[in-house]
Scaffold this motif. Structure first.
Motif, PDB file in Angstrom:
ATOM      1  N   ALA A  90       1.711   5.420   1.166  1.00 47.94           N
ATOM      2  CA  ALA A  90       1.878   5.779  -0.240  1.00 47.94           C
ATOM      3  C   ALA A  90       2.836   6.947  -0.364  1.00 47.94           C
ATOM      4  O   ALA A  90       2.891   7.826   0.499  1.00 47.94           O
ATOM      5  CB  ALA A  90       0.524   6.133  -0.857  1.00 47.94           C
ATOM      6  N   HIS A  91       3.617   6.948  -1.455  1.00 52.82           N
ATOM      7  CA  HIS A  91       4.549   8.053  -1.681  1.00 52.82           C
ATOM      8  C   HIS A  91       4.434   8.548  -3.117  1.00 52.82           C
ATOM      9  O   HIS A  91       5.436   8.768  -3.798  1.00 52.82           O
ATOM     10  CB  HIS A  91       5.984   7.631  -1.367  1.00 52.82           C
ATOM     11  CG  HIS A  91       6.790   8.716  -0.714  1.00 52.82           C
ATOM     12  ND1 HIS A  91       7.087   9.892  -1.350  1.00 52.82           N
ATOM     13  CD2 HIS A  91       7.334   8.812   0.520  1.00 52.82           C
ATOM     14  CE1 HIS A  91       7.801  10.660  -0.538  1.00 52.82           C
ATOM     15  NE2 HIS A  91       7.960  10.027   0.606  1.00 52.82           N
ATOM     16  N   LEU A  92       3.199   8.718  -3.549  1.00 53.57           N
ATOM     17  CA  LEU A  92       2.916   9.292  -4.855  1.00 53.57           C
ATOM     18  C   LEU A  92       1.616  10.075  -4.738  1.00 53.57           C
ATOM     19  O   LEU A  92       0.587   9.534  -4.332  1.00 53.57           O
ATOM     20  CB  LEU A  92       2.784   8.195  -5.922  1.00 53.57           C
ATOM     21  CG  LEU A  92       2.552   8.668  -7.364  1.00 53.57           C
ATOM     22  CD1 LEU A  92       3.720   9.506  -7.858  1.00 53.57           C
ATOM     23  CD2 LEU A  92       2.334   7.476  -8.293  1.00 53.57           C
ATOM     24  N   GLY A  93       1.669  11.370  -5.054  1.00 55.06           N
ATOM     25  CA  GLY A  93       0.487  12.200  -4.912  1.00 55.06           C
ATOM     26  C   GLY A  93       0.053  12.288  -3.454  1.00 55.06           C
ATOM     27  O   GLY A  93       0.876  12.300  -2.536  1.00 55.06           O
ATOM     28  N   SER A  94      -1.255  12.325  -3.245  1.00 54.15           N
ATOM     29  CA  SER A  94      -1.799  12.488  -1.888  1.00 54.15           C
ATOM     30  C   SER A  94      -2.504  11.231  -1.397  1.00 54.15           C
ATOM     31  O   SER A  94      -3.361  11.296  -0.514  1.00 54.15           O
ATOM     32  CB  SER A  94      -2.788  13.661  -1.879  1.00 54.15           C
ATOM     33  OG  SER A  94      -3.853  13.417  -2.789  1.00 54.15           O
ATOM     34  N   LEU A  95      -2.141  10.055  -1.949  1.00 53.38           N
ATOM     35  CA  LEU A  95      -2.834   8.819  -1.575  1.00 53.38           C
ATOM     36  C   LEU A  95      -2.660   8.478  -0.103  1.00 53.38           C
ATOM     37  O   LEU A  95      -3.539   7.852   0.499  1.00 53.38           O
ATOM     38  CB  LEU A  95      -2.320   7.659  -2.442  1.00 53.38           C
ATOM     39  CG  LEU A  95      -2.495   7.812  -3.962  1.00 53.38           C
ATOM     40  CD1 LEU A  95      -1.980   6.578  -4.674  1.00 53.38           C
ATOM     41  CD2 LEU A  95      -3.959   8.048  -4.312  1.00 53.38           C
ATOM     42  N   ARG A  96      -1.530   8.878   0.497  1.00 54.20           N
ATOM     43  CA  ARG A  96      -1.323   8.610   1.922  1.00 54.20           C
ATOM     44  C   ARG A  96      -2.454   9.200   2.755  1.00 54.20           C
ATOM     45  O   ARG A  96      -2.965   8.560   3.685  1.00 54.20           O
ATOM     46  CB  ARG A  96       0.015   9.193   2.375  1.00 54.20           C
ATOM     47  CG  ARG A  96       0.145   9.302   3.893  1.00 54.20           C
ATOM     48  CD  ARG A  96       1.531   9.743   4.303  1.00 54.20           C
ATOM     49  NE  ARG A  96       1.834  11.131   4.019  1.00 54.20           N
ATOM     50  CZ  ARG A  96       1.567  12.138   4.849  1.00 54.20           C
ATOM     51  NH1 ARG A  96       0.947  11.923   5.988  1.00 54.20           N
ATOM     52  NH2 ARG A  96       1.908  13.373   4.529  1.00 54.20           N
ATOM     53  N   SER A  97      -2.844  10.440   2.427  1.00 56.54           N
ATOM     54  CA  SER A  97      -3.855  11.130   3.214  1.00 56.54           C
ATOM     55  C   SER A  97      -5.271  10.661   2.917  1.00 56.54           C
ATOM     56  O   SER A  97      -6.209  11.026   3.622  1.00 56.54           O
ATOM     57  CB  SER A  97      -3.755  12.646   2.972  1.00 56.54           C
ATOM     58  OG  SER A  97      -2.506  13.126   3.404  1.00 56.54           O
ATOM     59  N   ASP A  98      -5.431   9.843   1.866  1.00 63.06           N
ATOM     60  CA  ASP A  98      -6.739   9.278   1.548  1.00 63.06           C
ATOM     61  C   ASP A  98      -6.907   7.876   2.127  1.00 63.06           C
ATOM     62  O   ASP A  98      -7.884   7.192   1.818  1.00 63.06           O
ATOM     63  CB  ASP A  98      -6.953   9.233   0.033  1.00 63.06           C
ATOM     64  CG  ASP A  98      -7.236  10.611  -0.541  1.00 63.06           C
ATOM     65  OD1 ASP A  98      -7.839  11.429   0.172  1.00 63.06           O
ATOM     66  OD2 ASP A  98      -6.851  10.872  -1.698  1.00 63.06           O
ATOM     67  N   GLY A  99      -5.949   7.434   2.944  1.00 57.94           N
ATOM     68  CA  GLY A  99      -6.120   6.167   3.641  1.00 57.94           C
ATOM     69  C   GLY A  99      -5.033   5.142   3.433  1.00 57.94           C
ATOM     70  O   GLY A  99      -5.019   4.115   4.118  1.00 57.94           O
ATOM     71  N   LEU A 100      -4.110   5.377   2.500  1.00 53.11           N
ATOM     72  CA  LEU A 100      -3.148   4.343   2.159  1.00 53.11           C
ATOM     73  C   LEU A 100      -1.940   4.417   3.093  1.00 53.11           C
ATOM     74  O   LEU A 100      -0.884   4.943   2.748  1.00 53.11           O
ATOM     75  CB  LEU A 100      -2.706   4.490   0.686  1.00 53.11           C
ATOM     76  CG  LEU A 100      -2.431   3.192  -0.066  1.00 53.11           C
ATOM     77  CD1 LEU A 100      -2.249   3.464  -1.558  1.00 53.11           C
ATOM     78  CD2 LEU A 100      -1.268   2.424   0.475  1.00 53.11           C
ATOM     79  N   HIS A 101      -2.102   3.876   4.294  1.00 50.25           N
ATOM     80  CA  HIS A 101      -1.016   3.824   5.269  1.00 50.25           C
ATOM     81  C   HIS A 101      -1.335   2.788   6.340  1.00 50.25           C
ATOM     82  O   HIS A 101      -2.482   2.367   6.501  1.00 50.25           O
ATOM     83  CB  HIS A 101      -0.769   5.196   5.916  1.00 50.25           C
ATOM     84  CG  HIS A 101      -1.949   5.762   6.640  1.00 50.25           C
ATOM     85  ND1 HIS A 101      -2.750   6.754   6.115  1.00 50.25           N
ATOM     86  CD2 HIS A 101      -2.483   5.483   7.860  1.00 50.25           C
ATOM     87  CE1 HIS A 101      -3.711   7.057   6.970  1.00 50.25           C
ATOM     88  NE2 HIS A 101      -3.568   6.299   8.046  1.00 50.25           N
ATOM     89  N   GLY A 102      -0.288   2.367   7.065  1.00 55.47           N
ATOM     90  CA  GLY A 102      -0.438   1.411   8.149  1.00 55.47           C
ATOM     91  C   GLY A 102       0.846   1.332   8.950  1.00 55.47           C
ATOM     92  O   GLY A 102       1.866   1.924   8.594  1.00 55.47           O
ATOM     93  N   ALA A 103       0.815   0.594  10.042  1.00 52.95           N
ATOM     94  CA  ALA A 103       1.963   0.490  10.942  1.00 52.95           C
ATOM     95  C   ALA A 103       2.860  -0.673  10.532  1.00 52.95           C
ATOM     96  O   ALA A 103       2.400  -1.700  10.026  1.00 52.95           O
ATOM     97  CB  ALA A 103       1.501   0.310  12.385  1.00 52.95           C
ATOM     98  N   LEU A 104       4.159  -0.501  10.778  1.00 52.61           N
ATOM     99  CA  LEU A 104       5.168  -1.529  10.538  1.00 52.61           C
ATOM    100  C   LEU A 104       6.032  -1.613  11.792  1.00 52.61           C
ATOM    101  O   LEU A 104       6.755  -0.669  12.114  1.00 52.61           O
ATOM    102  CB  LEU A 104       6.019  -1.178   9.312  1.00 52.61           C
ATOM    103  CG  LEU A 104       7.280  -1.999   9.057  1.00 52.61           C
ATOM    104  CD1 LEU A 104       6.942  -3.476   8.884  1.00 52.61           C
ATOM    105  CD2 LEU A 104       8.004  -1.474   7.816  1.00 52.61           C
ATOM    106  N   VAL A 105       5.952  -2.717  12.502  1.00 53.30           N
ATOM    107  CA  VAL A 105       6.657  -2.880  13.773  1.00 53.30           C
ATOM    108  C   VAL A 105       7.753  -3.923  13.593  1.00 53.30           C
ATOM    109  O   VAL A 105       7.468  -5.066  13.201  1.00 53.30           O
ATOM    110  CB  VAL A 105       5.694  -3.299  14.898  1.00 53.30           C
ATOM    111  CG1 VAL A 105       6.461  -3.527  16.199  1.00 53.30           C
ATOM    112  CG2 VAL A 105       4.610  -2.239  15.090  1.00 53.30           C
ATOM    113  N   VAL A 106       8.987  -3.528  13.883  1.00 50.10           N
ATOM    114  CA  VAL A 106      10.128  -4.443  13.824  1.00 50.10           C
ATOM    115  C   VAL A 106      10.569  -4.714  15.260  1.00 50.10           C
ATOM    116  O   VAL A 106      10.979  -3.797  15.973  1.00 50.10           O
ATOM    117  CB  VAL A 106      11.283  -3.853  12.998  1.00 50.10           C
ATOM    118  CG1 VAL A 106      12.471  -4.810  12.983  1.00 50.10           C
ATOM    119  CG2 VAL A 106      10.822  -3.552  11.572  1.00 50.10           C
TER     120      VAL A 106
END
Length: 674
Positions: A90-106
């Protein structure tokens, strides 16, 4: 989920972290993001993807596109480039630190494969939602954190009347601005000391377990999604070979004992699953090993005299060989590092590590790594050919302000534009800055890059005196070459002493800076061949004019740590027109204002925006439109006539209602095409 505590977590398709997205290099990714949150807007940044020709898909709300409102769906569409280990968040507010993230492998199909490939996502975890903590940090309430915590594991470390002091690393610089409850590996962790089981509370030892084949080479893709912590990673009885940084291959580094990974960074390491036989000092092992993930904390309290030595916050995971008998936990211990055989640590945020408990360490800065030759062939270091196509920009990531010290760049606290400039390139969307700015500017700070110029940015971290911290800086839209890292001066005990002499600050907050040696302003000094007599080309040396500078095969990255009191020199070519955010990846600093934008090219040189992309802008109804609305009538609906409506701006009655709680989830689906 997480460490056994209870708090709000934002999930993706019900998972935390979100599922790993895997795509082949050069394929088209179509990712549908539906916002099922009840209140918050969302955007997803594809960290590491340069978004060439699609800058409006970069996922930075209010820069590249509008926020995705609750109930809305936004379909991201871009090319999976470059190859490597990336991530999304996430790139709005602090949602990234509340769990909104994951890995992207190319994956590059031409790349050699390892026997086993696993992903390790690291996170520091708080007992409260980070939006609340961020507000407390900005309001400088960190000292009262013990009284705001609800978790017994945090309260156990404090007594009533005890204040929290920012924890510090061994050079005396700050690390933790708020107490962390635990460190998670792939969303799992414990509030206990997993190795020794020490705690006053019942512990949920929910640990990640990596089961790997024996006598093979294992690739571990590690990414740090933490809010504030740099994390030091090691595997008992094993050494590591770093294969790539931020998805970019480097020449192999053998026998690395520890890896420090800063928030936003990714490292691919290779581990051989028979190395435990090389350490006779270890007890006989049956194939269970600890993976240790430690913060860099060494003490707290405000100064050296009063400091209290503390243990680093530690996260745990299990590295298990296939066929090993079942057991509850490993019995392994960390490697000893005698003075005759010190342990090697990559990516320290300082020049040297002091001996600790009889252990000795050697720090290896990333500037000493070398990019793989084939990578340099595809992405050579851009070389300016004249002063006209060379732009050198100094950006100081520091704390400034006349009344309170705030996170800023060159004294500017970033204010997001009125509307996303990528969607409205011709609009006056930027809040202009009053220059010169000395620390109290709240504006949309930007630097304009001429298309196809060679851009050299000097990331500095100076001007605060004896207090501050290292900053991990992320540049959107590019992977840059790291030409040089400069460090401050240290005393005999490895404490920070004073800022580097290489850079001169023009004011106390260092919002304007320049090279101490004026010859470093000449572009030829950074091309690897330069004479002190600029007219004497015959005697130009083939050795670098700038000490410890590499313009031949420097590593490529998109996120780099800037040491306190020092600097990092990065370079890239302005060949990706668009609006690109540059910011500190520490969540609290970014939220407070340590960010700015690069306008790369003129609006006419940027890719056209899709016609149906959602727009967002200010709105105000005109007097005539309002009168026309009141006079509108229909036979099929109840009408409100001007005579019965309230006039002169008086509020009309509103219906107030509430809904039952909804599940917090952001739905993500993905597919790809050749």
């Amino acid at each position: 989920m997480t460490d056994g505590g209870y708090r709000r977590v934002i999930t993706i398709n019900g998972q935390f972290p979100g599922e790993t997205i895997v795509a082949y290099y050069g394929t088209q990714l179509i990712i549908s993001v539906t916002n099922n949150l009840e209140e918050e807007g969302v955007s997803i940044h594809w960290h590491g993807i340069v978004q060439r020709d699609t800058p409006y898909m970069d996922g930075v709300a209010r820069i590249s596109h509008c926020p995705i409102n609750p109930g809305e769906t936004f379909v991201y569409r871009f090319i999976a480039y470059p190859p490597g280990t990336h991530w999304y968040h996430a790139h709005l507010g602090s949602l990234r630190s509340d769990g909104l993230h994951g890995a992207l492998v190319v994956i590059d199909p031409a790349e050699a494969r390892n026997d086993t490939d696993v992903t390790m996502i690291l996170t520091d975890w708080f007992p409260q939602g980070t939006s609340t903590i961020a507000s407390n940090v900005i309001w400088e309430l960190g000292r009262f954190a013990p009284f705001m915590q609800t978790s017994p594991s945090i309260q156990d470390n404090f007594t009533e009347g005890t204040c929290f002091y920012q924890t510090k690393q061994h050079d005396g610089m700050e690390i933790g601005v708020w107490p962390v409850q635990s460190i998670l590996v792939n969303g799992k962790g414990t509030v206990c000391d997993a190795a020794h089981g020490t705690s006053r509370y019942n512990c949920t030892e929910r640990l990640e377990e990596f089961i790997v084949p024996r006598h093979k080479k294992i690739r571990i893709r590690i990414l740090n999604a933490a809010t504030q912590y740099a994390l030091k990673v090691s595997i008992d009885s094993h050494t590591m070979t770093v294969e790539s940084m931020d998805g970019n291959a480097i020449q192999g580094m053998e026998v690395l004992d520890y890896l420090i990974i800063h928030t936003g960074e990714r490292y691919d390491i290779e581990v051989a699953t028979d190395q435990y036989r090389q350490y006779p000092i270890q007890p006989v092992n049956d194939g269970y090993f600890w993976i240790r993930v430690e913060s860099l904390e060494e003490f707290d309290q405000p100064n050296r005299t009063l400091r209290t030595i503390i243990n680093p916050k530690t996260g745990w995971a299990v590295f298990k060989y296939e066929g090993s008998p079942s057991r509850r936990k490993p019995f392994t211990t960390p490697r000893r590092c005698p003075v005759s055989d010190p342990c090697e640590i990559l990516n320290c945020p300082f020049r040297e590590y002091r001996p600790n408990g009889g252990n000795y360490y050697t720090c290896i800065p990333i500037s000493r790594t070398r990019a793989l030759g084939s990578l340099i062939d595809r992405h050579p270091v851009p070389m300016p050919t004249s002063a006209d196509n060379f732009q050198q920009i100094f950006l100081n990531f520091h704390f400034s302000g006349s009344k309170a010290l705030r996170s800023s760049i060159n004294g500017h606290l970033f204010r997001f534009p009125r509307v996303p400039p990528q969607l409205y390139p011709e609009r006056d969307s930027i809040y202009e800055c009053d220059e010169p700015c000395t620390g109290d500017c709240f504006c949309s700070y930007k630097e304009k890059l001429k298309l196809n110029n060679v851009i050299q940015i000097v990331l500095i971290n100076m001007g605060m005196g004896q207090s501050g911290m290292a900053h991990p800086v992320h540049v959107h839209g590019h992977h840059f070459h790291v030409l040089k890292i400069g460090y401050p001066k240290y005393d005999a005990n490895f404490w920070y002493l004073s800022d580097t002499d290489d850079i001169v600050c023009d004011n106390t907050s260092c919002s304007s800076a320049r090279w101490n040696d004026s010859t470093w302003d000449d572009y030829r000094a950074w091309n690897g061949s330069f004479s002190s007599d600029t007219n004497d080309t015959a005697n130009a040396t083939s050795e670098p004019w700038i000490p410890e500078m590499n313009a031949v095969d420097p590593p490529l990255k998109d996120t780099v740590i800037v040491p306190f009191g020092g600097y990092v020199v990065i370079r890239f070519k302005a060949d990706n027109p668009g609006w690109w955010l540059v910011h500190c990846h520490l969540e609290f600093h970014h939220l407070e204002g340590m960010a700015m934008v690069l306008q790369e090219g003129e609006p006419s040189e940027m890719p056209p925006v899709p016609s149906k992309i959602p727009k967002c802008e200010d709105f105000e109804m005109s007097d005539k439109e309002f009168e026309d609305a009141l006079n509108w009538e229909t036979k099929e609906a109840y009408t409100v006539t001007p005579s019965t409506a309230k006039k002169s701006g008086a509020a009309l009655p509103h219906l107030h209602y509430s809904l039952p709680p909804l599940m917090f989830a952001v739905c993500v689906a993905y597919l790809w095409y050749m």
